[in-house]
Design a protein around this motif. Structure first.
Motif, PDB file in Angstrom:
ATOM      1  N   ASP A  61       0.859  -1.167   0.000  1.00  0.00           N
ATOM      2  CA  ASP A  61       0.000   0.000   0.000  1.00  0.00           C
ATOM      3  C   ASP A  61       0.905   1.229   0.000  1.00  0.00           C
ATOM      4  OD1 ASP A  61      -2.075   1.734   0.167  1.00  0.00           O
ATOM      5  OD2 ASP A  61      -2.523   1.339   2.269  1.00  0.00           O
ATOM      6  N   THR A  62       0.860   1.993  -1.063  1.00  0.00           N
ATOM      7  CA  THR A  62       1.766   3.132  -1.185  1.00  0.00           C
ATOM      8  C   THR A  62       1.093   4.458  -0.856  1.00  0.00           C
ATOM      9  OG1 THR A  62       1.262   3.285  -3.528  1.00  0.00           O
ATOM     10  CG2 THR A  62       3.189   1.997  -2.911  1.00  0.00           C
ATOM     11  N   GLU A  63      -0.024   4.390  -0.172  1.00  0.00           N
ATOM     12  CA  GLU A  63      -0.715   5.621   0.183  1.00  0.00           C
ATOM     13  C   GLU A  63       0.102   6.368   1.229  1.00  0.00           C
ATOM     14  OE1 GLU A  63      -4.745   6.978   2.497  1.00  0.00           O
ATOM     15  OE2 GLU A  63      -4.702   5.058   1.495  1.00  0.00           O
ATOM     16  N   LEU A  64       0.461   7.583   0.920  1.00  0.00           N
ATOM     17  CA  LEU A  64       1.235   8.400   1.844  1.00  0.00           C
ATOM     18  C   LEU A  64       0.320   9.415   2.517  1.00  0.00           C
ATOM     19  CD1 LEU A  64       4.280   9.137  -0.464  1.00  0.00           C
ATOM     20  CD2 LEU A  64       4.102   7.397   1.307  1.00  0.00           C
ATOM     21  N   ARG A  65       0.675   9.744   3.718  1.00  0.00           N
ATOM     22  CA  ARG A  65      -0.101  10.769   4.420  1.00  0.00           C
ATOM     23  C   ARG A  65       0.322  12.131   3.916  1.00  0.00           C
ATOM     24  NH1 ARG A  65      -2.199   9.108   9.900  1.00  0.00           N
ATOM     25  NH2 ARG A  65      -2.116   6.856   9.759  1.00  0.00           N
ATOM     26  N   THR A  66      -0.640  12.933   3.579  1.00  0.00           N
ATOM     27  CA  THR A  66      -0.313  14.264   3.049  1.00  0.00           C
ATOM     28  C   THR A  66      -0.365  15.323   4.137  1.00  0.00           C
ATOM     29  OG1 THR A  66      -2.621  14.554   2.421  1.00  0.00           O
ATOM     30  CG2 THR A  66      -1.115  13.701   0.744  1.00  0.00           C
ATOM     31  N   GLU A  67      -1.045  15.045   5.234  1.00  0.00           N
ATOM     32  CA  GLU A  67      -1.145  16.003   6.325  1.00  0.00           C
ATOM     33  C   GLU A  67      -0.882  15.276   7.638  1.00  0.00           C
ATOM     34  OE1 GLU A  67      -5.001  17.726   6.290  1.00  0.00           O
ATOM     35  OE2 GLU A  67      -4.848  18.437   4.249  1.00  0.00           O
ATOM     36  N   SER A  68      -0.318  15.991   8.589  1.00  0.00           N
ATOM     37  CA  SER A  68      -0.146  15.374   9.901  1.00  0.00           C
ATOM     38  C   SER A  68      -1.498  15.373  10.617  1.00  0.00           C
ATOM     39  CB  SER A  68       0.895  16.132  10.719  1.00  0.00           C
ATOM     40  OG  SER A  68       0.501  17.469  10.875  1.00  0.00           O
ATOM     41  N   GLU A  69      -1.709  14.375  11.435  1.00  0.00           N
ATOM     42  CA  GLU A  69      -2.989  14.234  12.128  1.00  0.00           C
ATOM     43  C   GLU A  69      -2.747  14.255  13.630  1.00  0.00           C
ATOM     44  OE1 GLU A  69      -4.552  10.564  10.775  1.00  0.00           O
ATOM     45  OE2 GLU A  69      -4.663  11.195   8.690  1.00  0.00           O
ATOM     46  N   GLU A  70      -3.664  14.836  14.350  1.00  0.00           N
ATOM     47  CA  GLU A  70      -3.591  14.843  15.801  1.00  0.00           C
ATOM     48  C   GLU A  70      -3.915  13.442  16.317  1.00  0.00           C
ATOM     49  OE1 GLU A  70      -2.854  17.237  18.043  1.00  0.00           O
ATOM     50  OE2 GLU A  70      -2.302  18.586  16.410  1.00  0.00           O
ATOM     51  N   ARG A  71      -3.180  13.034  17.319  1.00  0.00           N
ATOM     52  CA  ARG A  71      -3.454  11.735  17.921  1.00  0.00           C
ATOM     53  C   ARG A  71      -4.651  11.840  18.854  1.00  0.00           C
ATOM     54  NH1 ARG A  71       1.853   8.909  20.113  1.00  0.00           N
ATOM     55  NH2 ARG A  71       0.335   7.247  20.286  1.00  0.00           N
ATOM     56  N   GLU A  72      -5.462  10.809  18.838  1.00  0.00           N
ATOM     57  CA  GLU A  72      -6.603  10.778  19.744  1.00  0.00           C
ATOM     58  C   GLU A  72      -6.117  10.474  21.153  1.00  0.00           C
ATOM     59  OE1 GLU A  72      -9.556   8.067  18.417  1.00  0.00           O
ATOM     60  OE2 GLU A  72      -9.555   8.839  16.378  1.00  0.00           O
ATOM     61  N   ASP A  73      -6.892  10.878  22.127  1.00  0.00           N
ATOM     62  CA  ASP A  73      -6.544  10.634  23.515  1.00  0.00           C
ATOM     63  C   ASP A  73      -6.619   9.128  23.788  1.00  0.00           C
ATOM     64  OD1 ASP A  73      -5.848  11.171  26.138  1.00  0.00           O
ATOM     65  OD2 ASP A  73      -7.955  11.321  26.770  1.00  0.00           O
ATOM     66  N   ASP A  74      -5.549   8.595  24.392  1.00  0.00           N
ATOM     67  CA  ASP A  74      -5.506   7.169  24.713  1.00  0.00           C
ATOM     68  C   ASP A  74      -5.721   7.010  26.204  1.00  0.00           C
ATOM     69  OD1 ASP A  74      -5.093   4.495  24.842  1.00  0.00           O
ATOM     70  OD2 ASP A  74      -2.979   4.552  24.275  1.00  0.00           O
TER      71      ASP A  74
END
Length: 81
Positions: A61-74
């Motif tokens: 799977d060569t899908e790259l992330r184009t934007e950074s994402e905030e991590r959800e609270d764990d």
């Protein structure tokens, strides 16, 4: 004594790599390839039997992330005690 063993230990793997088989695979004398699968029009050759199935070698799977994402609270991410 150890100084003499180091070159031998380095050359031994190289010598073992050089003795690989370079010819096509064939069944041993007196034996035959496995029978053709049910419904197959032709019996597979040795090269066909050595090819991995699609399931064994999946596509990447060569899908790259184009934007950074905030991590959800764990809720399980707690500091050590």
């Amino acid at each position: 004594m150890r100084i003499r063993l180091i070159p031998i230990a380095c050359l031994l793997p190289l010598a073992l790599c050089a003795c690989g088989q370079r010819s096509d695979l064939e069944p041993p004398p007196g034996a035959s390839l496995p029978p053709a699968p049910y419904g197959s029009p032709a019996q597979p050759t040795a090269a066909d039997l050595l090819k991995p199935d699609v399931i064994a070698v999946p596509e990447r799977d060569t899908e790259l992330r184009t934007e950074s994402e905030e991590r959800e609270d764990d809720p399980f991410d707690i500091p050590p005690e």
